[in-house]
Write a protein that holds these residues in place. Structure first.
Motif, PDB file in Angstrom:
ATOM      1  N   THR A 155     -13.445 -18.769 -59.069  1.00  0.00           N
ATOM      2  CA  THR A 155     -12.713 -18.001 -60.071  1.00  0.00           C
ATOM      3  C   THR A 155     -13.629 -17.117 -60.901  1.00  0.00           C
ATOM      4  O   THR A 155     -13.364 -15.922 -61.083  1.00  0.00           O
ATOM      5  CB  THR A 155     -11.933 -18.955 -60.997  1.00  0.00           C
ATOM      6  N   PHE A 156     -14.765 -17.669 -61.377  1.00  0.00           N
ATOM      7  CA  PHE A 156     -15.597 -16.941 -62.325  1.00  0.00           C
ATOM      8  C   PHE A 156     -16.751 -16.189 -61.665  1.00  0.00           C
ATOM      9  O   PHE A 156     -17.332 -15.307 -62.295  1.00  0.00           O
ATOM     10  CB  PHE A 156     -16.157 -17.905 -63.378  1.00  0.00           C
ATOM     11  N   ILE A 157     -17.081 -16.533 -60.432  1.00  0.00           N
ATOM     12  CA  ILE A 157     -18.187 -15.828 -59.758  1.00  0.00           C
ATOM     13  C   ILE A 157     -17.640 -14.910 -58.674  1.00  0.00           C
ATOM     14  O   ILE A 157     -17.728 -13.684 -58.763  1.00  0.00           O
ATOM     15  CB  ILE A 157     -19.211 -16.828 -59.192  1.00  0.00           C
ATOM     16  N   PHE A 158     -17.046 -15.518 -57.634  1.00  0.00           N
ATOM     17  CA  PHE A 158     -16.522 -14.698 -56.546  1.00  0.00           C
ATOM     18  C   PHE A 158     -15.230 -13.992 -56.959  1.00  0.00           C
ATOM     19  O   PHE A 158     -14.950 -12.891 -56.491  1.00  0.00           O
ATOM     20  CB  PHE A 158     -16.274 -15.554 -55.308  1.00  0.00           C
ATOM     21  N   GLY A 159     -14.442 -14.647 -57.824  1.00  0.00           N
ATOM     22  CA  GLY A 159     -13.151 -14.079 -58.187  1.00  0.00           C
ATOM     23  C   GLY A 159     -13.256 -12.743 -58.876  1.00  0.00           C
ATOM     24  O   GLY A 159     -12.413 -11.860 -58.684  1.00  0.00           O
ATOM     25  N   SER A 196     -15.497 -10.313 -58.486  1.00  0.00           N
ATOM     26  CA  SER A 196     -15.768  -9.219 -57.554  1.00  0.00           C
ATOM     27  C   SER A 196     -14.628  -9.017 -56.569  1.00  0.00           C
ATOM     28  O   SER A 196     -14.274  -7.889 -56.232  1.00  0.00           O
ATOM     29  CB  SER A 196     -17.074  -9.486 -56.800  1.00  0.00           C
ATOM     30  N   ILE A 197     -14.045 -10.126 -56.088  1.00  0.00           N
ATOM     31  CA  ILE A 197     -12.954 -10.007 -55.122  1.00  0.00           C
ATOM     32  C   ILE A 197     -11.742  -9.355 -55.774  1.00  0.00           C
ATOM     33  O   ILE A 197     -11.114  -8.456 -55.212  1.00  0.00           O
ATOM     34  CB  ILE A 197     -12.590 -11.389 -54.543  1.00  0.00           C
ATOM     35  N   ALA A 198     -11.396  -9.802 -56.980  1.00  0.00           N
ATOM     36  CA  ALA A 198     -10.249  -9.229 -57.680  1.00  0.00           C
ATOM     37  C   ALA A 198     -10.483  -7.767 -58.029  1.00  0.00           C
ATOM     38  O   ALA A 198      -9.569  -6.936 -57.943  1.00  0.00           O
ATOM     39  CB  ALA A 198      -9.955 -10.035 -58.942  1.00  0.00           C
ATOM     40  N   ALA A 199     -11.720  -7.416 -58.422  1.00  0.00           N
ATOM     41  CA  ALA A 199     -12.026  -6.025 -58.745  1.00  0.00           C
ATOM     42  C   ALA A 199     -11.887  -5.137 -57.516  1.00  0.00           C
ATOM     43  O   ALA A 199     -11.387  -4.015 -57.600  1.00  0.00           O
ATOM     44  CB  ALA A 199     -13.439  -5.932 -59.322  1.00  0.00           C
ATOM     45  N   ARG A 220      -9.150 -11.598 -62.720  1.00  0.00           N
ATOM     46  CA  ARG A 220      -9.518 -12.958 -62.367  1.00  0.00           C
ATOM     47  C   ARG A 220      -8.299 -13.878 -62.300  1.00  0.00           C
ATOM     48  O   ARG A 220      -8.225 -14.770 -61.476  1.00  0.00           O
ATOM     49  CB  ARG A 220     -10.523 -13.493 -63.390  1.00  0.00           C
ATOM     50  N   GLY A 221      -7.332 -13.655 -63.176  1.00  0.00           N
ATOM     51  CA  GLY A 221      -6.132 -14.482 -63.166  1.00  0.00           C
ATOM     52  C   GLY A 221      -5.349 -14.341 -61.871  1.00  0.00           C
ATOM     53  O   GLY A 221      -4.781 -15.315 -61.366  1.00  0.00           O
ATOM     54  N   ASP A 222      -5.320 -13.128 -61.310  1.00  0.00           N
ATOM     55  CA  ASP A 222      -4.641 -12.928 -60.031  1.00  0.00           C
ATOM     56  C   ASP A 222      -5.322 -13.717 -58.924  1.00  0.00           C
ATOM     57  O   ASP A 222      -4.664 -14.309 -58.074  1.00  0.00           O
ATOM     58  CB  ASP A 222      -4.615 -11.438 -59.673  1.00  0.00           C
ATOM     59  N   TYR A 223      -6.654 -13.714 -58.942  1.00  0.00           N
ATOM     60  CA  TYR A 223      -7.357 -14.448 -57.890  1.00  0.00           C
ATOM     61  C   TYR A 223      -7.215 -15.955 -58.082  1.00  0.00           C
ATOM     62  O   TYR A 223      -7.164 -16.697 -57.113  1.00  0.00           O
ATOM     63  CB  TYR A 223      -8.839 -14.069 -57.872  1.00  0.00           C
ATOM     64  N   LEU A 224      -7.125 -16.419 -59.329  1.00  0.00           N
ATOM     65  CA  LEU A 224      -6.899 -17.841 -59.571  1.00  0.00           C
ATOM     66  C   LEU A 224      -5.563 -18.268 -58.975  1.00  0.00           C
ATOM     67  O   LEU A 224      -5.458 -19.334 -58.346  1.00  0.00           O
ATOM     68  CB  LEU A 224      -6.939 -18.131 -61.070  1.00  0.00           C
ATOM     69  N   ALA A 225      -4.521 -17.447 -59.148  1.00  0.00           N
ATOM     70  CA  ALA A 225      -3.223 -17.751 -58.554  1.00  0.00           C
ATOM     71  C   ALA A 225      -3.298 -17.722 -57.037  1.00  0.00           C
ATOM     72  O   ALA A 225      -2.606 -18.486 -56.345  1.00  0.00           O
ATOM     73  CB  ALA A 225      -2.171 -16.761 -59.053  1.00  0.00           C
ATOM     74  N   TYR A 226      -4.153 -16.854 -56.511  1.00  0.00           N
ATOM     75  CA  TYR A 226      -4.305 -16.747 -55.055  1.00  0.00           C
ATOM     76  C   TYR A 226      -5.006 -17.974 -54.468  1.00  0.00           C
ATOM     77  O   TYR A 226      -4.614 -18.503 -53.430  1.00  0.00           O
ATOM     78  CB  TYR A 226      -5.098 -15.477 -54.720  1.00  0.00           C
ATOM     79  N   VAL A 227      -6.037 -18.444 -55.159  1.00  0.00           N
ATOM     80  CA  VAL A 227      -6.900 -19.472 -54.584  1.00  0.00           C
ATOM     81  C   VAL A 227      -6.448 -20.887 -54.906  1.00  0.00           C
ATOM     82  O   VAL A 227      -6.910 -21.847 -54.281  1.00  0.00           O
ATOM     83  CB  VAL A 227      -8.354 -19.243 -55.070  1.00  0.00           C
ATOM     84  N   LEU A 228      -5.531 -21.059 -55.866  1.00  0.00           N
ATOM     85  CA  LEU A 228      -5.152 -22.402 -56.313  1.00  0.00           C
ATOM     86  C   LEU A 228      -4.635 -23.309 -55.194  1.00  0.00           C
ATOM     87  O   LEU A 228      -5.045 -24.471 -55.123  1.00  0.00           O
ATOM     88  CB  LEU A 228      -4.120 -22.299 -57.434  1.00  0.00           C
ATOM     89  N   PRO A 229      -3.737 -22.856 -54.292  1.00  0.00           N
ATOM     90  CA  PRO A 229      -3.284 -23.772 -53.227  1.00  0.00           C
ATOM     91  C   PRO A 229      -4.422 -24.271 -52.344  1.00  0.00           C
ATOM     92  O   PRO A 229      -4.447 -25.441 -51.959  1.00  0.00           O
ATOM     93  CB  PRO A 229      -2.292 -22.915 -52.428  1.00  0.00           C
ATOM     94  N   ALA A 230      -5.375 -23.405 -52.041  1.00  0.00           N
ATOM     95  CA  ALA A 230      -6.501 -23.822 -51.208  1.00  0.00           C
ATOM     96  C   ALA A 230      -7.365 -24.844 -51.929  1.00  0.00           C
ATOM     97  O   ALA A 230      -7.858 -25.800 -51.310  1.00  0.00           O
ATOM     98  CB  ALA A 230      -7.343 -22.605 -50.810  1.00  0.00           C
ATOM     99  N   ILE A 231      -7.564 -24.661 -53.223  1.00  0.00           N
ATOM    100  CA  ILE A 231      -8.348 -25.628 -53.984  1.00  0.00           C
ATOM    101  C   ILE A 231      -7.640 -26.975 -54.018  1.00  0.00           C
ATOM    102  O   ILE A 231      -8.265 -28.032 -53.875  1.00  0.00           O
ATOM    103  CB  ILE A 231      -8.593 -25.110 -55.420  1.00  0.00           C
ATOM    104  N   GLY A 288      -7.004 -19.200 -47.376  1.00  0.00           N
ATOM    105  CA  GLY A 288      -7.081 -19.853 -48.675  1.00  0.00           C
ATOM    106  C   GLY A 288      -7.909 -19.122 -49.700  1.00  0.00           C
ATOM    107  O   GLY A 288      -7.533 -19.049 -50.872  1.00  0.00           O
ATOM    108  N   PHE A 289      -9.059 -18.566 -49.273  1.00  0.00           N
ATOM    109  CA  PHE A 289      -9.981 -17.964 -50.238  1.00  0.00           C
ATOM    110  C   PHE A 289     -10.111 -16.456 -50.076  1.00  0.00           C
ATOM    111  O   PHE A 289     -10.628 -15.785 -50.969  1.00  0.00           O
ATOM    112  CB  PHE A 289     -11.361 -18.613 -50.103  1.00  0.00           C
ATOM    113  N   ALA A 290      -9.697 -15.945 -48.944  1.00  0.00           N
ATOM    114  CA  ALA A 290      -9.743 -14.503 -48.709  1.00  0.00           C
ATOM    115  C   ALA A 290      -8.682 -14.158 -47.671  1.00  0.00           C
ATOM    116  O   ALA A 290      -8.363 -14.983 -46.804  1.00  0.00           O
ATOM    117  CB  ALA A 290     -11.124 -14.071 -48.203  1.00  0.00           C
ATOM    118  N   PRO A 291      -8.101 -12.961 -47.740  1.00  0.00           N
ATOM    119  CA  PRO A 291      -7.097 -12.574 -46.747  1.00  0.00           C
ATOM    120  C   PRO A 291      -7.681 -12.598 -45.332  1.00  0.00           C
ATOM    121  O   PRO A 291      -8.851 -12.257 -45.119  1.00  0.00           O
ATOM    122  CB  PRO A 291      -6.708 -11.156 -47.170  1.00  0.00           C
ATOM    123  N   VAL A 292      -6.850 -12.997 -44.395  1.00  0.00           N
ATOM    124  CA  VAL A 292      -7.298 -13.064 -42.999  1.00  0.00           C
ATOM    125  C   VAL A 292      -7.722 -11.680 -42.512  1.00  0.00           C
ATOM    126  O   VAL A 292      -8.647 -11.548 -41.699  1.00  0.00           O
ATOM    127  CB  VAL A 292      -6.175 -13.641 -42.116  1.00  0.00           C
TER     128      VAL A 292
END
Length: 276
Positions: A60-64, A66-69, A75-86, A208-212
């Motif tokens: 969320t705070f490191i990769f999120g 850059s990925i969200a940008a 960052r909140g969008d990426y947290l919602a994206y990654v939560l099921p995988a976590i 889970g962590f990045a789009p296929v």
């Protein structure tokens, strides 16, 4: 006198042999035993919770950021994206403990001792499975609670949120049963832990962590069609108040297939493991 004594002895009722404990009693006893052991092992329990939490913070705070940008979000969008995988990763870490304790029971002579006791031996495996479900659901609840504390918000209805939780719980059951079977067939607790470690990589090679679509071409086929991808995609859609499409029933079919295969293997192998 001797005749009276003989008649008295022959007419006295013989004691009825004990029928032993039933299935439900055995399941209750061994579930309680497994829960007691797992909660006493505070280090394993702490790691099962802390590792997914650290992953969530890192992503969320490191990769999120850059990925969200790169995707025009925050960052909140990426947290919602990654939560099921976590959440599913937390289940994997927790279930790996099940493989170790089942292997210990199978290899240290505990199952041999149970042969002389009047109750179904399979309740040992079921007790470990039920205990692992309780432990993993608690760990998943902690992960979701921390996600809300970090700013995760959902527009899902009660039915959608319940559906996402139910799908995640179904995968927790799958991974728990699979790890229990691995512990049963492994030659040692170390081997069981090693086999399970391979399965812990599945969430990273999924959506889970990045789009296929962002993955190399040679990896997209596996990432798009492996069992965790539909479970994660359906859970993510439900948590965000969206329709899961066909992903939910594809994920359910994967889960049902894994459970059926694991139960079949357990039924075929377990009696030989505890044979006299």
């Amino acid at each position: 006198m001797s005749v009276a004594t003989t008649v008295s002895r022959t007419s006295s009722p013989r004691p009825t042999p004990s029928q032993g404990a039933g299935f439900l009693t055995g399941l209750k006893v061994f579930t309680a035993r497994s829960l007691k052991h797992s909660f006493r092992d505070a280090e394993s329990l702490l790691m099962a919770v802390m590792l997914p939490l650290m992953l969530m913070l890192i992503f969320t705070f490191i990769f999120g950021e850059s990925i969200a940008a790169g995707q025009g979000g925050d960052r909140g969008d990426y947290l919602a994206y990654v939560l099921p995988a976590i959440a599913l990763t937390a289940a994997g870490f927790g279930a790996s403990y099940t493989a170790v304790v089942v292997s210990n029971d199978m290899t240290t002579g505990f199952m041999n001792r149970l042969r002389t006791m009047p109750f179904p031996s399979v309740t040992v495996l079921l007790g470990h499975t039920a205990s692992s479900m309780v432990r993993n659901l608690l760990a998943t609840a902690v992960v979701v609670a921390v996600a809300f504390a970090l700013g995760f918000r959902t527009e899902a209805s009660v039915m959608q949120f319940s559906g996402a939780v139910g799908l995640i719980a179904l995968w927790i059951l799958v991974i728990t049963v699979v790890f229990a079977v691995l512990g049963m067939v492994a030659g040692s607790a170390e081997a069981a832990s090693g086999y399970g470690f391979i399965l812990l990589f599945l969430p990273y090679v999924s959506s889970g962590f990045a789009p296929v679509e962002t993955m190399p071409g040679w990896l997209r086929g596996f990432a798009g069609y492996q069992p965790m991808t539909p479970v994660i995609d359906a859970s993510r859609a439900l948590l965000n108040g969206q329709a899961p499409g066909s992903e939910w029933w594809i994920g359910v079919l994967w889960c049902a297939g894994f459970i059926a295969a694991a139960v079949w293997l357990a039924a075929a192998i377990f009696p030989r493991k505890v044979a006299r």
